[in-house]
Scaffold this motif. Structure first.
Motif, PDB file in Angstrom:
ATOM      1  N   GLY A  53       0.804  -1.222   0.000  1.00 19.25           N
ATOM      2  CA  GLY A  53       0.000   0.000   0.000  1.00 19.25           C
ATOM      3  C   GLY A  53       0.835   1.269   0.000  1.00 19.25           C
ATOM      4  N   ASP A  54       2.099   1.157   0.441  1.00 18.56           N
ATOM      5  CA  ASP A  54       2.989   2.328   0.464  1.00 18.56           C
ATOM      6  C   ASP A  54       3.521   2.675  -0.927  1.00 18.56           C
ATOM      7  OD1 ASP A  54       2.607   2.399   3.141  1.00 18.56           O
ATOM      8  OD2 ASP A  54       4.654   1.880   3.716  1.00 18.56           O
ATOM      9  N   ARG A  55       3.316   1.744  -1.877  1.00 14.94           N
ATOM     10  CA  ARG A  55       3.933   1.957  -3.198  1.00 14.94           C
ATOM     11  C   ARG A  55       3.238   3.031  -4.028  1.00 14.94           C
ATOM     12  NH1 ARG A  55       5.011  -4.546  -4.123  1.00 14.94           N
ATOM     13  NH2 ARG A  55       6.259  -4.718  -2.222  1.00 14.94           N
ATOM     14  N   LEU A  56       2.150   3.562  -3.509  1.00 16.80           N
ATOM     15  CA  LEU A  56       1.482   4.658  -4.223  1.00 16.80           C
ATOM     16  C   LEU A  56       2.281   5.947  -4.099  1.00 16.80           C
ATOM     17  CD1 LEU A  56      -2.245   4.134  -3.166  1.00 16.80           C
ATOM     18  CD2 LEU A  56      -0.821   2.827  -4.720  1.00 16.80           C
ATOM     19  N   ALA A  57       3.140   6.000  -3.091  1.00 20.34           N
ATOM     20  CA  ALA A  57       3.971   7.192  -2.901  1.00 20.34           C
ATOM     21  C   ALA A  57       5.366   6.750  -2.491  1.00 20.34           C
ATOM     22  CB  ALA A  57       3.358   8.105  -1.844  1.00 20.34           C
ATOM     23  N   ASN A  58       5.970   5.900  -3.328  1.00 16.52           N
ATOM     24  CA  ASN A  58       7.315   5.416  -3.019  1.00 16.52           C
ATOM     25  C   ASN A  58       8.315   6.219  -3.835  1.00 16.52           C
ATOM     26  OD1 ASN A  58       9.643   4.115  -2.477  1.00 16.52           O
ATOM     27  ND2 ASN A  58       8.865   2.042  -2.847  1.00 16.52           N
ATOM     28  N   TRP A  59       8.814   7.262  -3.207  1.00 16.57           N
ATOM     29  CA  TRP A  59       9.626   8.260  -3.904  1.00 16.57           C
ATOM     30  C   TRP A  59      10.902   7.692  -4.498  1.00 16.57           C
ATOM     31  CZ3 TRP A  59       7.102  12.298  -5.262  1.00 16.57           C
ATOM     32  CH2 TRP A  59       6.001  12.718  -4.492  1.00 16.57           C
ATOM     33  N   ALA A  60      11.360   6.561  -3.980  1.00 15.66           N
ATOM     34  CA  ALA A  60      12.589   5.972  -4.521  1.00 15.66           C
ATOM     35  C   ALA A  60      12.417   5.601  -5.997  1.00 15.66           C
ATOM     36  CB  ALA A  60      12.977   4.746  -3.698  1.00 15.66           C
TER      37      ALA A  60
ATOM     38  N   HIS B  93       9.299   8.745  10.243  1.00 14.61           N
ATOM     39  CA  HIS B  93      10.321   9.432   9.450  1.00 14.61           C
ATOM     40  C   HIS B  93       9.953   9.346   7.977  1.00 14.61           C
ATOM     41  CE1 HIS B  93      12.465   8.229  13.162  1.00 14.61           C
ATOM     42  NE2 HIS B  93      13.094   9.378  13.015  1.00 14.61           N
ATOM     43  N   CYS B  94      10.142  10.429   7.225  1.00 10.97           N
ATOM     44  CA  CYS B  94       9.811  10.429   5.799  1.00 10.97           C
ATOM     45  C   CYS B  94      10.807   9.565   5.027  1.00 10.97           C
ATOM     46  CB  CYS B  94       9.822  11.857   5.241  1.00 10.97           C
ATOM     47  SG  CYS B  94       9.351  11.925   3.493  1.00 10.97           S
ATOM     48  N   TRP B  95      10.284   8.798   4.045  1.00  9.80           N
ATOM     49  CA  TRP B  95      11.162   7.912   3.257  1.00  9.80           C
ATOM     50  C   TRP B  95      11.541   8.532   1.912  1.00  9.80           C
ATOM     51  CZ3 TRP B  95       8.418   2.931   1.010  1.00  9.80           C
ATOM     52  CH2 TRP B  95       7.288   3.300   0.287  1.00  9.80           C
ATOM     53  N   ASN B  96      11.082   9.749   1.637  1.00 10.51           N
ATOM     54  CA  ASN B  96      11.496  10.413   0.401  1.00 10.51           C
ATOM     55  C   ASN B  96      12.993  10.701   0.497  1.00 10.51           C
ATOM     56  OD1 ASN B  96      12.000  12.183  -1.711  1.00 10.51           O
ATOM     57  ND2 ASN B  96      10.031  13.242  -1.492  1.00 10.51           N
ATOM     58  N   PRO B  97      13.785  10.149  -0.441  1.00  8.92           N
ATOM     59  CA  PRO B  97      15.239  10.325  -0.351  1.00  8.92           C
ATOM     60  C   PRO B  97      15.642  11.800  -0.208  1.00  8.92           C
ATOM     61  CG  PRO B  97      14.700   8.801  -2.113  1.00  8.92           C
ATOM     62  CD  PRO B  97      13.394   9.343  -1.607  1.00  8.92           C
ATOM     63  N   GLU B  98      14.842  12.715  -0.784  1.00  6.09           N
ATOM     64  CA  GLU B  98      15.157  14.153  -0.706  1.00  6.09           C
ATOM     65  C   GLU B  98      15.061  14.680   0.731  1.00  6.09           C
ATOM     66  OE1 GLU B  98      16.018  15.771  -3.483  1.00  6.09           O
ATOM     67  OE2 GLU B  98      15.704  13.900  -4.601  1.00  6.09           O
ATOM     68  N   CYS B  99      14.260  14.036   1.544  1.00  3.96           N
ATOM     69  CA  CYS B  99      13.944  14.606   2.871  1.00  3.96           C
ATOM     70  C   CYS B  99      14.879  14.120   3.975  1.00  3.96           C
ATOM     71  CB  CYS B  99      12.494  14.323   3.232  1.00  3.96           C
ATOM     72  SG  CYS B  99      11.346  14.958   1.996  1.00  3.96           S
ATOM     73  N   LYS B 100      15.799  13.200   3.627  1.00  4.66           N
ATOM     74  CA  LYS B 100      16.822  12.749   4.572  1.00  4.66           C
ATOM     75  C   LYS B 100      16.245  12.339   5.920  1.00  4.66           C
ATOM     76  CE  LYS B 100      20.253  15.060   1.968  1.00  4.66           C
ATOM     77  NZ  LYS B 100      21.457  15.830   1.840  1.00  4.66           N
ATOM     78  N   ALA B 101      15.263  11.471   5.883  1.00  4.05           N
ATOM     79  CA  ALA B 101      14.666  10.905   7.103  1.00  4.05           C
ATOM     80  C   ALA B 101      14.126  11.973   8.046  1.00  4.05           C
ATOM     81  CB  ALA B 101      15.657   9.980   7.809  1.00  4.05           C
ATOM     82  N   ALA B 102      13.495  13.008   7.467  1.00  4.77           N
ATOM     83  CA  ALA B 102      12.881  14.062   8.288  1.00  4.77           C
ATOM     84  C   ALA B 102      11.814  13.455   9.206  1.00  4.77           C
ATOM     85  CB  ALA B 102      12.227  15.105   7.378  1.00  4.77           C
TER      86      ALA B 102
END
Lengths: 429, 232
Positions: free
Chosen positions: A254-261, B96-105
């Motif tokens: 379910g997290d893959r809708l916003a998986n920024w990687a 913690h945010c997993w967006n690589p840009e956010c550096k685990a904010a």
């Protein structure tokens, strides 16, 4: 850097109950391998990779120590790699990397799983403990439910039908009847099945019926990898590992809708998202495809110099615990574009005799799925295909399964809902 | 560094007996004759002894930095987290945010509305023991309004053959929440109108076949558990 070859292997058949214990099953597969490699002194083996998934299925931690000791390889380095369903493919790739690094020349990869010591419902629960137990696990879908939900998303976006899934089931089961290691043949004999059989098998979770779903199995398989230097001491027909790749994706689908990687990594696949569908922040792989396996396949193709997989590969063994996973992975393996998987089964391309047959072993739904052994048994199938030994190992009637002249094959494996896995390209001289 | 108990609803006393009873000692055995050998067509027969070893255990598991979500369930509230840098809203929450840009904010908590939309789903006609008496049920991944990810939950008050991707749902709570995801579930909100692409409803034959398969599940659950799980 040295080339790495698979020079032999063995399987102890897959079935719902194997009453021999794990070390005895592995020993049976090991004996078969040693029998095929008369020049091999077991003292020459440098290290052992120990491939099994679950500790709690058998109330035994460090099962690997028992296995290695039982085979008389007790002084040698031993490694366990565990990554759910990806366990066996990861073990093979780790062995490959250890040899490639120049550190070892000869590594035994031993895999097994005993999955019937607890009842079927409990086995499903233990396997589901590989999903996020605070979230996905709690709502009672377990892997049947997760994978069915992923497939419904793929059906919704790309239009394959239940019948497409059942065609895949028929193909895989009918491939398995020639296979003397297969659970399907043990339980159902050698009669072929038809689409009607698939339709009338029990619905477990829409759209999957029992014939679309992997078996709970027990069994073992081993294989031996060697550096180029030592390979020729033992065999005249090595099968080379020409490329490998690994990949991962989120634990919770379910997290893959916003998986920024993944954002922007595969723009073509993002572009193939249907215009009428609500688009998530990250449209590939989202919940419809297996991006981790695309990532792994691309690395393996790069290593092996493969540009057009469907043309250059002669067969593929795909890790598909459910029929729809096979269809989806054809897309992620680049056998076709995203959304076109359905055409490969409709046009017979993946059937025995087609341009790129998949699951000639029967694979997870028909050969069986004792997790730690599954991909190792499939690698053995690939090895026997590329060395034209299928009739010798399976029996002369199985010559219809042998792909004459095959020189390149793909093996793919993964765990969870595509959370981790790998791809290996095998080739012969 | 000590910890202070704020609420204690521990049930360990009750379960400790059960754990002591199942302590790995054999409680029974069988002797069977079964095949031996690696390959069909070449097997022999062997005698095997099979022992039965029960094992009971209770885990004391912390929900960590997303405990607020589960405490929220006890109060019938739905919480997600938002990244202060990129604005992604997580439900399930991430500390913690997993967006690589956010550096685990570190993310911030946000109360979410009890509304959402089915991102995908399946109909379960067979399940693990614990869920058997609820069969058949719809398991859905629901994108909660305002969230960017999907939360798994069961759907109720909808006939399984009527569920579809895109269905709008209201999120509700069970009467006595226990602090786990099963405390909440979705029910259809508004009209049931499957779109033309709906994986199931685009083929009327599929709907009919599913309804037939569901009949045997209803019958099984009625017979085994005395429950009529039909949605009317």
């Amino acid at each position: 850097m040295t080339k790495v070859a698979m020079i032999g292997g063995g399987v102890s058949r897959f079935d719902v109950n194997r009453r021999e214990v794990a070390e005895e099953l592995v020993a049976q597969a090991y004996r078969q391998m040693l029998n095929d490699l008369p020049e091999l002194e077991t003292r020459d083996i440098d290290a052992v990779m120990l491939s099994y998934f679950s500790d709690h299925l058998n109330q035994q931690l460090c099962m690997g120590w028992i296995i290695q000791d039982y085979l008389g390889l007790g002084t040698k380095p031993g490694y366990r790699v565990e990554s759910g369903g990806a366990t066996p493919v990861d073990n093979i790739i780790n062995a490959y990397l250890l040899i490639k690094s120049g550190y070892y020349d000869l590594i035994l990869v031993a895999g097994w799983e005993k999955m019937s010591e607890v009842d079927t419902a409990k086995t499903n629960e233990f396997i589901a403990a590989a999903s996020d137990t605070d979230w996905d696990f709690t709502v009672g879908g377990y892997y049947n439910g997760y994978y069915a939900a992923l497939e419904v998303r793929h059906m919704h976006l790309f239009g394959e039908t239940e019948e497409d899934l059942h065609r895949i089931a028929v193909k895989d089961h009918n491939n398995a009847i020639e296979n003397p290691f297969s659970q399907w043949r043990s339980q159902h004999g050698m009669g072929k099945i038809t689409l009607d059989d698939a339709w009338s098998s029990r619905l477990i979770c829409w759209p999957y019926r029992t014939l679309n779903i992997a078996n709970i199995s027990e069994g073992a398989a081993v294989l031996l990898l060697a550096s180029e230097k030592v390979a020729k001491k033992y065999t005249d027909s090595p099968v080379w590992i020409e490329g490998v790749g690994l990949g991962t994706d989120s634990m919770r689908p379910g997290d893959r809708l916003a998986n920024w990687a993944w954002k922007g990594l595969y723009p073509e696949d993002e572009g193939l998202y249907p215009v009428w569908a609500k688009t998530p922040l990250t449209p590939y792989p989202e919940m419809s495809n297996f991006g981790s396996m695309r990532f792994a396949a691309d690395a393996a193709y790069r290593d092996a110099g493969i540009e057009n997989p469907i043309k250059e590969l002669d067969l593929a063994e795909i890790f598909a615990p459910y029929s729809g996973v096979e269809l989806t992975l054809w897309e992620d393996m680049r056998f076709c574009k995203r959304g076109e998987g359905k055409n490969l089964i409709r046009e017979g391309i993946v059937e025995n005799g087609g341009k790129l047959p998949t699951q000639l072993s029967g694979a997870l739904t028909a050969q069986g799925h004792p997790v730690g052994a599954s991909s190792i048994a499939m690698a053995n199938h690939v090895f026997w295909q590329l060395t034209e030994q299928i009739p010798k190992v399976y029996g002369s009637k199985a010559s219809s399964i042998q792909q004459s002249g095959a020189s390149k094959a793909l093996l793919q494996g993964h765990g969870g809902t595509g959370c981790q896995g790998g791809v290996i390209i095998f080739g012969r001289d | 560094m000590t910890e202070k108990s704020i609420v204690d609803k521990s049930a360990l006393e009750e379960w400790i007996t059960w754990a002591r009873k199942g302590n790995w000692r054999p409680v029974g055995y069988r002797i069977v004759e079964a095949p031996k050998g690696p390959k069909l067509g070449e097997t022999t027969t062997e005698r095997y002894m099979i022992v039965e070893r029960p094992h009971g255990v209770t885990y004391q598991h912390s929900y960590g930095l997303v405990s607020k979500f589960f405490e929220g369930l006890l109060n019938k509230e739905l919480w997600g987290t938002v990244c202060p840098k990129c604005g992604t809203t997580y439900c399930p929450p991430r500390a913690h945010c997993w967006n690589p840009e956010c550096k685990a904010a570190e993310c911030e908590w946000r109360r979410l509305p009890l509304k959402g939309e089915v991102w995908t789903y399946t109909v379960m006609l067979f399940s693990a023991t614990a869920f058997m008496e609820q069969l058949p049920f719809v398991l859905a991944y629901v994108k909660v309004e305002g969230a960017d990810t999907a939360l798994p939950m069961q759907l109720r008050e909808v006939r399984p053959e009527d569920a579809y991707i895109g269905m709008k749902v209201d999120i509700r709570f069970i009467e006595d929440p226990r602090g786990e995801l099963m405390d909440l579930y979705g029910v259809p909100s508004g009209k049931i109108e499957p779109p033309e692409h709906a994986a199931l409803q685009r083929n009327p034959e599929s709907v009919e076949r599913l309804k037939k398969d569901l009949e045997s599940t209803y019958a099984f659950v009625l017979k085994r558990f005395g429950r009529d799980n039909r949605v009317r």
